[in-house]
Motif scaffolding. Structure first.
Motif, PDB file in Angstrom:
ATOM      1  N   GLU A   1       0.828  -1.199   0.000  1.00 28.50           N
ATOM      2  CA  GLU A   1       0.000   0.000   0.000  1.00 28.50           C
ATOM      3  C   GLU A   1       0.865   1.253   0.000  1.00 28.50           C
ATOM      4  O   GLU A   1       1.861   1.336   0.724  1.00 28.50           O
ATOM      5  CB  GLU A   1      -0.878  -0.036   1.246  1.00 28.50           C
ATOM      6  N   GLN A   2       0.462   2.227  -0.809  1.00 34.07           N
ATOM      7  CA  GLN A   2       1.198   3.486  -0.856  1.00 34.07           C
ATOM      8  C   GLN A   2       0.271   4.579  -1.377  1.00 34.07           C
ATOM      9  O   GLN A   2      -0.515   4.350  -2.294  1.00 34.07           O
ATOM     10  CB  GLN A   2       2.419   3.369  -1.772  1.00 34.07           C
ATOM     11  N   VAL A   3       0.372   5.768  -0.790  1.00 33.43           N
ATOM     12  CA  VAL A   3      -0.370   6.933  -1.264  1.00 33.43           C
ATOM     13  C   VAL A   3       0.639   8.021  -1.608  1.00 33.43           C
ATOM     14  O   VAL A   3       1.503   8.362  -0.790  1.00 33.43           O
ATOM     15  CB  VAL A   3      -1.365   7.451  -0.207  1.00 33.43           C
TER      16      VAL A   3
ATOM     17  N   ARG B   1     -11.902  -2.052   8.752  1.00 32.99           N
ATOM     18  CA  ARG B   1     -11.784  -0.911   7.838  1.00 32.99           C
ATOM     19  C   ARG B   1     -10.898   0.159   8.465  1.00 32.99           C
ATOM     20  O   ARG B   1     -10.986   0.429   9.660  1.00 32.99           O
ATOM     21  CB  ARG B   1     -13.158  -0.335   7.493  1.00 32.99           C
ATOM     22  N   ARG B   2     -10.094   0.765   7.620  1.00 35.38           N
ATOM     23  CA  ARG B   2      -9.137   1.768   8.079  1.00 35.38           C
ATOM     24  C   ARG B   2      -9.115   2.924   7.085  1.00 35.38           C
ATOM     25  O   ARG B   2      -8.956   2.719   5.882  1.00 35.38           O
ATOM     26  CB  ARG B   2      -7.753   1.117   8.176  1.00 35.38           C
ATOM     27  N   ASP B   3      -9.296   4.148   7.582  1.00 36.68           N
ATOM     28  CA  ASP B   3      -9.228   5.316   6.707  1.00 36.68           C
ATOM     29  C   ASP B   3      -7.823   5.426   6.125  1.00 36.68           C
ATOM     30  O   ASP B   3      -6.825   5.331   6.849  1.00 36.68           O
ATOM     31  CB  ASP B   3      -9.564   6.592   7.479  1.00 36.68           C
ATOM     32  N   LEU B   4      -7.753   5.634   4.818  1.00 38.64           N
ATOM     33  CA  LEU B   4      -6.448   5.696   4.156  1.00 38.64           C
ATOM     34  C   LEU B   4      -6.120   7.101   3.665  1.00 38.64           C
ATOM     35  O   LEU B   4      -5.085   7.671   4.025  1.00 38.64           O
ATOM     36  CB  LEU B   4      -6.406   4.713   2.983  1.00 38.64           C
ATOM     37  N   THR B   5      -6.991   7.681   2.845  1.00 41.32           N
ATOM     38  CA  THR B   5      -6.712   9.015   2.316  1.00 41.32           C
ATOM     39  C   THR B   5      -7.989   9.628   1.780  1.00 41.32           C
ATOM     40  O   THR B   5      -8.999   8.939   1.588  1.00 41.32           O
ATOM     41  CB  THR B   5      -5.646   8.956   1.197  1.00 41.32           C
TER      42      THR B   5
ATOM     43  N   HIS C   1     -16.976  20.562  -0.580  1.00 43.13           N
ATOM     44  CA  HIS C   1     -16.166  20.131  -1.711  1.00 43.13           C
ATOM     45  C   HIS C   1     -16.326  18.621  -1.917  1.00 43.13           C
ATOM     46  O   HIS C   1     -16.326  17.847  -0.955  1.00 43.13           O
ATOM     47  CB  HIS C   1     -14.693  20.464  -1.481  1.00 43.13           C
ATOM     48  N   SER C   2     -16.441  18.219  -3.165  1.00 42.57           N
ATOM     49  CA  SER C   2     -16.593  16.805  -3.484  1.00 42.57           C
ATOM     50  C   SER C   2     -15.240  16.113  -3.412  1.00 42.57           C
ATOM     51  O   SER C   2     -14.264  16.558  -4.028  1.00 42.57           O
ATOM     52  CB  SER C   2     -17.194  16.646  -4.883  1.00 42.57           C
ATOM     53  N   VAL C   3     -15.192  15.020  -2.651  1.00 39.55           N
ATOM     54  CA  VAL C   3     -13.943  14.277  -2.481  1.00 39.55           C
ATOM     55  C   VAL C   3     -14.224  12.786  -2.570  1.00 39.55           C
ATOM     56  O   VAL C   3     -15.367  12.335  -2.435  1.00 39.55           O
ATOM     57  CB  VAL C   3     -13.269  14.595  -1.121  1.00 39.55           C
ATOM     58  N   LEU C   4     -13.164  12.025  -2.794  1.00 40.71           N
ATOM     59  CA  LEU C   4     -13.217  10.574  -2.687  1.00 40.71           C
ATOM     60  C   LEU C   4     -12.546  10.179  -1.375  1.00 40.71           C
ATOM     61  O   LEU C   4     -11.379  10.504  -1.138  1.00 40.71           O
ATOM     62  CB  LEU C   4     -12.489   9.909  -3.860  1.00 40.71           C
ATOM     63  N   ARG C   5     -13.293   9.495  -0.526  1.00 45.88           N
ATOM     64  CA  ARG C   5     -12.755   9.028   0.747  1.00 45.88           C
ATOM     65  C   ARG C   5     -12.404   7.552   0.594  1.00 45.88           C
ATOM     66  O   ARG C   5     -13.263   6.720   0.311  1.00 45.88           O
ATOM     67  CB  ARG C   5     -13.771   9.232   1.863  1.00 45.88           C
ATOM     68  N   VAL C   6     -11.126   7.233   0.768  1.00 45.93           N
ATOM     69  CA  VAL C   6     -10.625   5.886   0.508  1.00 45.93           C
ATOM     70  C   VAL C   6     -10.331   5.185   1.830  1.00 45.93           C
ATOM     71  O   VAL C   6      -9.626   5.728   2.696  1.00 45.93           O
ATOM     72  CB  VAL C   6      -9.344   5.924  -0.353  1.00 45.93           C
ATOM     73  N   SER C   7     -10.872   3.972   1.970  1.00 40.22           N
ATOM     74  CA  SER C   7     -10.616   3.146   3.149  1.00 40.22           C
ATOM     75  C   SER C   7     -10.016   1.819   2.714  1.00 40.22           C
ATOM     76  O   SER C   7     -10.367   1.283   1.655  1.00 40.22           O
ATOM     77  CB  SER C   7     -11.918   2.879   3.916  1.00 40.22           C
ATOM     78  N   ALA C   8      -9.116   1.299   3.530  1.00 36.87           N
ATOM     79  CA  ALA C   8      -8.548  -0.030   3.297  1.00 36.87           C
ATOM     80  C   ALA C   8      -9.359  -1.050   4.080  1.00 36.87           C
ATOM     81  O   ALA C   8      -9.663  -0.843   5.266  1.00 36.87           O
ATOM     82  CB  ALA C   8      -7.092  -0.070   3.733  1.00 36.87           C
ATOM     83  N   VAL C   9      -9.718  -2.150   3.427  1.00 38.84           N
ATOM     84  CA  VAL C   9     -10.550  -3.174   4.047  1.00 38.84           C
ATOM     85  C   VAL C   9      -9.782  -4.492   4.076  1.00 38.84           C
ATOM     86  O   VAL C   9      -9.228  -4.921   3.053  1.00 38.84           O
ATOM     87  CB  VAL C   9     -11.878  -3.364   3.283  1.00 38.84           C
ATOM     88  N   ALA C  10      -9.740  -5.125   5.234  1.00 39.59           N
ATOM     89  CA  ALA C  10      -9.155  -6.457   5.385  1.00 39.59           C
ATOM     90  C   ALA C  10     -10.245  -7.400   5.872  1.00 39.59           C
ATOM     91  O   ALA C  10     -11.006  -7.061   6.787  1.00 39.59           O
ATOM     92  CB  ALA C  10      -7.991  -6.432   6.367  1.00 39.59           C
ATOM     93  N   VAL C  11     -10.334  -8.576   5.253  1.00 44.35           N
ATOM     94  CA  VAL C  11     -11.373  -9.542   5.589  1.00 44.35           C
ATOM     95  C   VAL C  11     -10.714 -10.764   6.218  1.00 44.35           C
ATOM     96  O   VAL C  11      -9.885 -11.434   5.588  1.00 44.35           O
ATOM     97  CB  VAL C  11     -12.174  -9.958   4.339  1.00 44.35           C
ATOM     98  N   ALA C  12     -11.068 -11.046   7.453  1.00 46.13           N
ATOM     99  CA  ALA C  12     -10.495 -12.186   8.165  1.00 46.13           C
ATOM    100  C   ALA C  12     -11.080 -13.496   7.642  1.00 46.13           C
ATOM    101  O   ALA C  12     -12.049 -13.513   6.876  1.00 46.13           O
ATOM    102  CB  ALA C  12     -10.756 -12.046   9.660  1.00 46.13           C
ATOM    103  N   ALA C  13     -10.498 -14.599   8.071  1.00 48.16           N
ATOM    104  CA  ALA C  13     -10.928 -15.915   7.602  1.00 48.16           C
ATOM    105  C   ALA C  13     -12.388 -16.195   7.932  1.00 48.16           C
ATOM    106  O   ALA C  13     -13.076 -16.906   7.192  1.00 48.16           O
ATOM    107  CB  ALA C  13     -10.035 -16.998   8.204  1.00 48.16           C
ATOM    108  N   ASP C  14     -12.891 -15.614   9.037  1.00 44.62           N
ATOM    109  CA  ASP C  14     -14.285 -15.836   9.408  1.00 44.62           C
ATOM    110  C   ASP C  14     -15.224 -14.810   8.788  1.00 44.62           C
ATOM    111  O   ASP C  14     -16.411 -14.770   9.107  1.00 44.62           O
ATOM    112  CB  ASP C  14     -14.436 -15.820  10.931  1.00 44.62           C
ATOM    113  N   GLY C  15     -14.686 -13.954   7.899  1.00 44.40           N
ATOM    114  CA  GLY C  15     -15.502 -12.954   7.230  1.00 44.40           C
ATOM    115  C   GLY C  15     -15.569 -11.620   7.936  1.00 44.40           C
ATOM    116  O   GLY C  15     -16.164 -10.666   7.415  1.00 44.40           O
ATOM    117  N   THR C  16     -14.963 -11.509   9.112  1.00 46.08           N
ATOM    118  CA  THR C  16     -14.958 -10.242   9.837  1.00 46.08           C
ATOM    119  C   THR C  16     -14.145  -9.201   9.075  1.00 46.08           C
ATOM    120  O   THR C  16     -13.030  -9.482   8.618  1.00 46.08           O
ATOM    121  CB  THR C  16     -14.363 -10.425  11.244  1.00 46.08           C
TER     122      THR C  16
END
Length: 752
Positions: free
Chosen positions: A248-250, A299-303, A281-296
């Motif tokens: 991951e990189q921004v 989410r983490r705000d990225l940029t 102002h219109s923006v794109l809010r980007v979040s990183a999503v990780a899905v665990a083995a049980d489906g959990t």
């Protein structure tokens, strides 16, 4: 003349019915996009890109109408589907299930969909996509789709549609880009690709681009990325999503924000993007999503990416860059910026010798002046020739603006001298061919030109247009016919005098190997491969003599001693076939890898097979060059190293081995013992050397021309020809070296 078969559906283990079923289930791409064009007699402007599938684009547009409506989309990359990696496929299913549950307007896949573009890998990938998500999923290919693609992107295009393409949804313009190069690792847009992009964005609103390779920062995966940034500098590009680096990189650069995404190969990761209003102002809010083995899900705000023009970053754009002439081993640079918003400015020689990789660089800090920033950069170690200076203006919050300018390091007396340049449409990826002073060049856009080079320029004999050409043409021994391999499923025999077709041999697959013209039983015979099949045809008539199964993809060139044909295979083996009948004589296992992917990568899939004196034949892989006994296939000797890509000519002094890292050695053809070793200073792939007496001239993949003395390995000359990558082996005509590169540039270089 052999008939030309319908190339619409490639030969494939999937079979026609299964192939069409998969393509139909994925939105009808196979029905929407037809076959490739036929040959012509004059150059036409190539079609640089197409708009994405109409049904898919219309469906997306209907899902979110109006620039103020809520809009969300998902981004994922580097899924690397492999039928043997069941855990990876389970991860992919879990990722897609999470994406579907979130109900995005659309989904972007930034490429490396599969490990090596195999038919069953695409089938495995498609099987992981929920039915309710298929018509919302948009793809671009990665290097793993094209590096070993025996279908020449045909299967990919029929499953997912061609690229580049674009669609509009809710006031957002989305563009899928494809700078990948068939049979190669890094990216290259080319003039036509950048022209298409400029035209597409000319009337667009806020735009999001997605492609496989990240650009800017420390990334040098796309050879002409500096031209890309120049192209979009005044266009409404706000965001780029990319993959390839598996992390991951921004980066905020050149007025846009680039998000490089973590790979699904590393785990169930994807990115969720919401268009929202932030302080009006219109923006794109980007979040990183990780899905665990049980489906959990975690989410983490990225940029946050502004959809309006980023004026703060754009104020970093240089108004003027002046690069002085080299003096005292340094070159001066003066940078004028529009305001005092810059916090610093750096400069470096553009790292031309980085091929498809990353580099932190060797940046020199410039000093602030009343008009901007000034300083100098070390250039004493550079070869003479054409270079680029890269300038980076720094701003607050990590923002930056990169720009490049050309400069030239002058040559001393007695050095190679540029005499002329000319450009053909497309890329000159295959070797040039020459006979009695007539040179033939062919390009990926299908342009074929025959010319006679002089020191003043070139005298064009004829031109024609065929299907795309990715490997080099070859003359018959008498020079009357030139054979041109094409990705349009044909081997063309053209009259060397005027370019008209003498015969055309059609096959079910793209012809992606260099033809060998040899004599078998006194008859001129052309030997080449297409798909996983080796063909031998009469060079005079185009009639088939025989064909044989190679059990894998081969993109190199075979060798023949009149009795047997020697060739590499994509199954990790080398083969010998009876030259008269095509019966297999022996096979040699060239790798210890056991999985299909490993056997392809570590086998002789792209080798230029060479005959050795004393009854030997040289077969190379990324692990070694091996001398085999022609009669039995037994190994006589081997030299460790990656020698599969560069041809290994046999000279009076020995065999020249050049590995992909630019290390050269001269070895005894009987024993493999090295006489000397040297380094040319740049990587070498596909382009082979030209030997003139005791001198060897080689153009590295980065455009560095080097001359090596075969008597002792001394590097006599080095010259940087230009910025473009070079995969094409040059030819020599009356002391004039003629080269071709990925920009389509032909050069005439007078040798000392």
């Amino acid at each position: 003349m052999s008939p030309r078969p319908d190339p619409v559906v490639p030969s494939s283990p999937l079979g026609r019915r299964r192939f069409l079923t998969l393509a139909g289930a994925f939105g009808g791409a196979a029905a929407a996009w037809g076959g490739m064009g036929a040959a012509g007699t004059a150059w036409a402007a190539p079609r640089a890109g197409v708009t994405g599938p109409a049904a898919s684009a219309a469906g997306v547009a209907g899902a979110a109408a109006g620039s103020g409506a809520p809009l969300s989309f998902a981004v994922l990359t580097d899924t690397h589907a492999n039928v043997g990696a069941t855990a990876g496929l389970d991860t992919l299913r879990r990722t897609f299930a999470s994406v579907q549950a979130a109900d995005p307007t659309f989904v972007l896949n930034c490429g490396d969909i599969t490990d090596y573009g195999a038919d069953d890998e695409f089938e495995a990938y498609l099987s992981t996509i929920p039915a309710g998500l298929r018509d919302r999923l948009h793809h671009v290919p990665g290097n793993h789709e094209v590096r070993w693609d025996l279908h020449a992107k045909e299967l990919y295009h029929r499953l997912f549609g061609p690229a580049p393409y674009s669609f509009d949804v809710g006031g957002l313009h989305v563009v899928g880009l494809d700078p990948t190069q068939l049979l190669q690792e890094p990216g290259h847009f080319g003039r036509d690709g950048l022209r298409w992009l400029a035209d597409d964005l000319a009337a667009a609103g806020p735009s999001v681009l997605f492609l496989h390779f990240p650009m800017g920062a420390e990334h040098y995966y796309v050879n002409d990325q500096d031209a890309f940034f120049e192209t979009v500098a005044d266009l409404p590009v706000r965001a780029i999503f990319a993959g390839h680096i598996h992390r991951e990189q921004v980066v905020r650069t050149n007025g846009l924000t680039q998000v490089s995404a973590n790979a699904v190969k590393n785990g169930a990761f994807y990115y969720w993007v919401d268009r929202v209003s932030d302080a009006g102002h219109s923006v794109l809010r980007v979040s990183a999503v990780a899905v665990a083995a049980d489906g959990t899900e975690t989410r983490r705000d990225l940029t946050t990416i502004p959809l309006e023009e980023d004026r703060t970053t754009r104020q970093l754009r240089p108004v003027r860059i002046d690069v002085g002439a080299p003096s005292g081993g340094r070159v001066r640079v003066d940078v004028q910026v529009p305001s005092t918003g810059s916090t610093g400015t750096q400069a470096q020689v553009y790292p031309q010798q980085i091929f498809g990789g990353g580099s932190a660089g060797t940046w020199a800090d410039l000093t602030r002046t009343s008009r901007g920033w000034s300083g100098s950069v070390e250039v004493a170690a550079l070869a003479a020739g054409a270079h680029r200076l890269q300038v980076r203006v720094l701003g607050a919050g990590g923002a930056r603006w990169d720009a490049t300018r050309p400069f030239t390091v002058p040559a001393s007396g007695g050095a190679p001298r540029d005499r002329w340049q000319a450009r053909l449409p497309g890329s000159i990826q295959g070797a040039l061919a020459e006979h009695d002073g007539l040179v033939v060049a062919a390009t990926t856009s299908g342009a074929v030109e025959a010319f006679r080079p002089t020191r003043a320029g070139r005298e064009v004999a004829w031109r024609t247009t065929l299907g795309p050409v990715h490997r080099g043409p070859a003359f018959t021994a008498d020079g009357t016919t030139v054979l041109v391999p094409s990705a349009d499923h044909h081997l063309y025999a053209l009259d060397a005098a005027d370019g008209h077709e003498r015969w055309v041999f059609g096959v079910p697959d793209p012809v992606l190997s260099s033809p060998l013209v040899t004599s078998v039983g006194g008859d001129a015979t052309a030997v080449f491969t297409a798909g996983t099949t080796l063909y031998a045809v009469h060079a005079e008539t185009g009639e088939q003599r025989w064909k044989a199964d190679l059990h894998g993809f081969f993109a190199g060139r075979a060798a023949c001693d009149g009795d047997r044909v020697y060739v590499g295979g994509g199954d990790g083996r080398a083969y010998a076939f009876d030259a008269a009948t095509g019966a297999q004589a022996w096979s040699y296992d060239a790798t210890t890898r056991q999985d299909s992917y490993g056997r392809l990568l570590y086998g002789p899939w792209d080798d230029t097979v060479e005959l050795l004196p004393g009854g030997g034949v040289l077969v190379s892989t990324v692990s070694s060059a091996a001398a085999l006994d022609r009669a039995s296939g037994e190994r006589r000797w081997s030299v460790a190293g990656s020698y599969v890509y560069s041809p290994s000519p046999v000279t009076d002094r020995g065999v020249v081995l050049i590995d992909e890292w630019g290390r050269v050695q001269l070895v005894d053809p009987a024993t493999g013992v090295a006489t000397w070793k040297a380094e040319i200073g740049a990587r070498a792939l596909n382009s082979g050397p030209v030997v003139v007496g005791d001198l060897m001239w080689n153009v590295a993949v980065t455009g560095l021309l080097a001359c090596v003395d075969l008597t002792d390995g001394t590097v006599r000359h080095r010259r940087q020809l230009g910025p473009a990558n070079t995969f094409s082996t040059p030819v020599l005509v009356d002391g004039l070296l003629v080269t071709g590169d990925q920009d389509g540039t032909l050069r005439g270089i007078e040798l000392p």
